[in-house]
Write an enzyme that holds these catalytic residues in place. Structure first.
Site, PDB file in Angstrom:
ATOM      1  N   LYS A  30       0.838  -1.205   0.000  1.00  0.00           N
ATOM      2  CA  LYS A  30       0.000   0.000   0.000  1.00  0.00           C
ATOM      3  C   LYS A  30       0.875   1.259   0.000  1.00  0.00           C
ATOM      4  O   LYS A  30       2.054   1.204   0.366  1.00  0.00           O
ATOM      5  CB  LYS A  30      -0.917   0.000   1.227  1.00  0.00           C
ATOM      6  CG  LYS A  30      -0.175   0.109   2.559  1.00  0.00           C
ATOM      7  CD  LYS A  30      -1.109  -0.096   3.742  1.00  0.00           C
ATOM      8  CE  LYS A  30      -0.342   0.009   5.046  1.00  0.00           C
ATOM      9  NZ  LYS A  30      -1.095  -0.548   6.188  1.00  0.00           N
ATOM     10  N   ARG A 113     -10.749   0.074  14.961  1.00  0.00           N
ATOM     11  CA  ARG A 113     -10.564   1.044  13.886  1.00  0.00           C
ATOM     12  C   ARG A 113     -11.510   0.690  12.746  1.00  0.00           C
ATOM     13  O   ARG A 113     -12.304   1.501  12.308  1.00  0.00           O
ATOM     14  CB  ARG A 113      -9.099   1.015  13.424  1.00  0.00           C
ATOM     15  CG  ARG A 113      -8.758   2.031  12.367  1.00  0.00           C
ATOM     16  CD  ARG A 113      -7.277   2.007  11.995  1.00  0.00           C
ATOM     17  NE  ARG A 113      -6.888   0.788  11.281  1.00  0.00           N
ATOM     18  CZ  ARG A 113      -5.665   0.571  10.796  1.00  0.00           C
ATOM     19  NH1 ARG A 113      -4.704   1.480  10.960  1.00  0.00           N
ATOM     20  NH2 ARG A 113      -5.381  -0.554  10.172  1.00  0.00           N
ATOM     21  N   TYR A 234      18.241  29.652   5.949  1.00  0.00           N
ATOM     22  CA  TYR A 234      17.203  30.525   6.498  1.00  0.00           C
ATOM     23  C   TYR A 234      17.462  30.823   7.971  1.00  0.00           C
ATOM     24  O   TYR A 234      17.718  29.913   8.754  1.00  0.00           O
ATOM     25  CB  TYR A 234      15.826  29.861   6.345  1.00  0.00           C
ATOM     26  CG  TYR A 234      15.331  29.865   4.922  1.00  0.00           C
ATOM     27  CD1 TYR A 234      15.062  31.065   4.269  1.00  0.00           C
ATOM     28  CD2 TYR A 234      15.133  28.672   4.233  1.00  0.00           C
ATOM     29  CE1 TYR A 234      14.615  31.072   2.946  1.00  0.00           C
ATOM     30  CE2 TYR A 234      14.679  28.670   2.925  1.00  0.00           C
ATOM     31  CZ  TYR A 234      14.421  29.880   2.289  1.00  0.00           C
ATOM     32  OH  TYR A 234      13.979  29.881   0.993  1.00  0.00           O
ATOM     33  N   MET A 277      13.210  23.883   1.203  1.00  0.00           N
ATOM     34  CA  MET A 277      12.266  23.080   0.439  1.00  0.00           C
ATOM     35  C   MET A 277      12.997  22.108  -0.495  1.00  0.00           C
ATOM     36  O   MET A 277      12.653  20.931  -0.564  1.00  0.00           O
ATOM     37  CB  MET A 277      11.337  24.007  -0.368  1.00  0.00           C
ATOM     38  CG  MET A 277      10.144  23.300  -0.963  1.00  0.00           C
ATOM     39  SD  MET A 277       9.084  24.403  -1.898  1.00  0.00           S
ATOM     40  CE  MET A 277       8.338  25.384  -0.607  1.00  0.00           C
TER      41      MET A 277
HETATM   42  C1  LIG Z   1      -0.400  -1.683   6.827  1.00  0.00           C
HETATM   43  C2  LIG Z   1      -1.036  -2.945   7.218  1.00  0.00           C
HETATM   44  C3  LIG Z   1      -0.285  -4.120   7.395  1.00  0.00           C
HETATM   45  C4  LIG Z   1       1.226  -4.133   7.408  1.00  0.00           C
HETATM   46  O1  LIG Z   1       1.691  -3.647   8.630  1.00  0.00           O
HETATM   47  P1  LIG Z   1       3.254  -3.626   9.000  1.00  0.00           P
HETATM   48  O2  LIG Z   1       3.293  -3.099  10.378  1.00  0.00           O
HETATM   49  O3  LIG Z   1       3.901  -2.695   8.034  1.00  0.00           O
HETATM   50  O4  LIG Z   1       3.745  -5.018   8.856  1.00  0.00           O
HETATM   51  C5  LIG Z   1      -0.972  -5.304   7.627  1.00  0.00           C
HETATM   52  N1  LIG Z   1      -2.324  -5.324   7.701  1.00  0.00           N
HETATM   53  C6  LIG Z   1      -3.071  -4.214   7.555  1.00  0.00           C
HETATM   54  C7  LIG Z   1      -4.546  -4.313   7.671  1.00  0.00           C
HETATM   55  C8  LIG Z   1      -2.462  -2.978   7.326  1.00  0.00           C
HETATM   56  O5  LIG Z   1      -3.223  -1.877   7.198  1.00  0.00           O
END
Ligand SMILES: *Cc1c(COP(=O)(O)O)cnc(C)c1O
Length: 324
Positions: A30, A113, A234, A277
């Site tokens: 992701k 969550r 800066y 930046m």
């Molecule tokens: C991001 C995520 C993971 C991976 O988590 P890590 O701590 O990076 O291993 C696994 N499951 C879900 C649902 C996530 O959102």
């Protein structure tokens, strides 16, 4: 131009280490593969033999659908999609609206969550049966697996009960048994059982102890100068009485480095003053390149944040180069 180097040898070492715990890996890519570059990482994962991945949204799934047998979207839209795409179901409401036939049920075992509540499981299974959805997977996510914490075991036990319920339901209704997955990176070696698949992210990228760093950031020298009894950048936050040579590097906070006001430790030298930046000033006269970091676990110590946060914000604009 600055470059992000991705170390294939280390990525593969990390994957091998994870495989020794459970060879069935649902690799989490992701958010642009935690900033590493989703396409580049997908090619490497495919080469390693990874068949299943998790992404954030439909957009990311679209980008990588040619590489893998199954792509699980954590936060999907409600539309329909291809056969190698699976949608995570984060609530009963979403399940009711969903039109995509291939799903994984996320269970809220304690993080609170997302996910179907434990009390809602029978209702959820009823909807799945009625709507003829294919339940491919059932999963949950830990809230505290990086700590030594009993929440992990409460969640684990809750999940085991859910697993029984789902398995009985499938048997009774002659449905194919889904696969079960629970372990993110820090849970990999904390559980009595990791079930059918593991779901690591940060461990693959070497952002926690025990795993090799994958990403290095190298900046290019733009110019070199010398100051004496004067300041740099800066507000001249860095001031030197003595003569010092400074190199200006082509990396700034727009590239994803967290903002700093008073220097930061780098691999071979230190940045001084405020980061700009697009630039930072570092101590010393460098000819061509300066390594900003080659192990995020070290670099993160400069900031009040976590490795994930820095990696994931590395600008997609920086070119990614795979090294062996
Ligand atoms: C991001 C995520 C993971 C991976 O988590 P890590 O701590 O990076 O291993 C696994 N499951 C879900 C649902 C996530 O959102």
């Amino acid at each position: 131009m600055a470059t992000l180097y991705l170390n294939k040898t280390n990525l593969f070492k990390n994957l091998q280490k994870i495989s020794s715990i459970n060879p069935n890996i649902l690799a989490v890519i992701k958010d642009n593969a935690y900033g590493h570059g989703i396409i580049t990482i997908s090619k490497l994962l495919k080469e390693f033999g990874i068949k299943k991945v998790c992404v954030r949204n439909n957009n990311e799934a679209e980008m990588v659908k040619g590489f893998f047998e199954e792509i699980l979207i954590f936060n999907p839209n409600t539309g329909r999609n291809g056969i190698n795409i699976s949608y995570a179901i984060n609530s009963i409401n979403q399940l009711k609206k969903n039109r995509h036939p291939y799903i994984h049920l996320k269970i809220d075992t304690g993080m609170h969550r997302n996910g179907i509540l434990i009390d809602e499981i029978d209702e959820a299974l009823g909807i799945i049966l009625k709507k003829n959805f294919e339940l491919r997977g059932v999963f949950t996510h830990f809230c505290c697996s990086e700590e030594e914490n009993c929440d992990t075991f409460i969640q684990y036990e809750n999940f085991k009960k859910i697993k029984k319920t789902v398995e009985n339901f499938c048997k009774k209704n002659n449905l194919k048994k889904p696969y079960f997955h629970i372990a993110n990176s820090t849970a990999l070696n904390k559980l009595p059982d990791t079930f059918d698949y593991v779901r690591p992210g940060i461990a693959m990228y070497g952002g926690i102890e025990g795993y090799e760093p994958v990403m290095s950031l190298v900046g290019d020298v733009v110019s070199v100068r010398e100051i004496e009894n004067d300041g740099v950048g800066y507000n001249k936050m860095f001031f030197s009485k003595d003569k010092v040579k400074l190199s200006t590097i082509d990396v700034g906070y727009s590239d994803g480095i967290p903002y700093f006001k008073n220097g930061c430790k780098l691999k071979e030298t230190e940045a001084v003053g405020k980061i700009s930046m697009d630039y930072m000033s570092v101590l010393g006269e460098f000819k061509k390149h300066v390594v900003i970091f080659d192990d995020i676990k070290e670099f993160v110590k400069n900031f009040d944040t976590i490795t994930y946060d820095i990696l994931v914000k590395m600008s997609p604009r920086i070119k990614r180069v795979v090294i062996e």
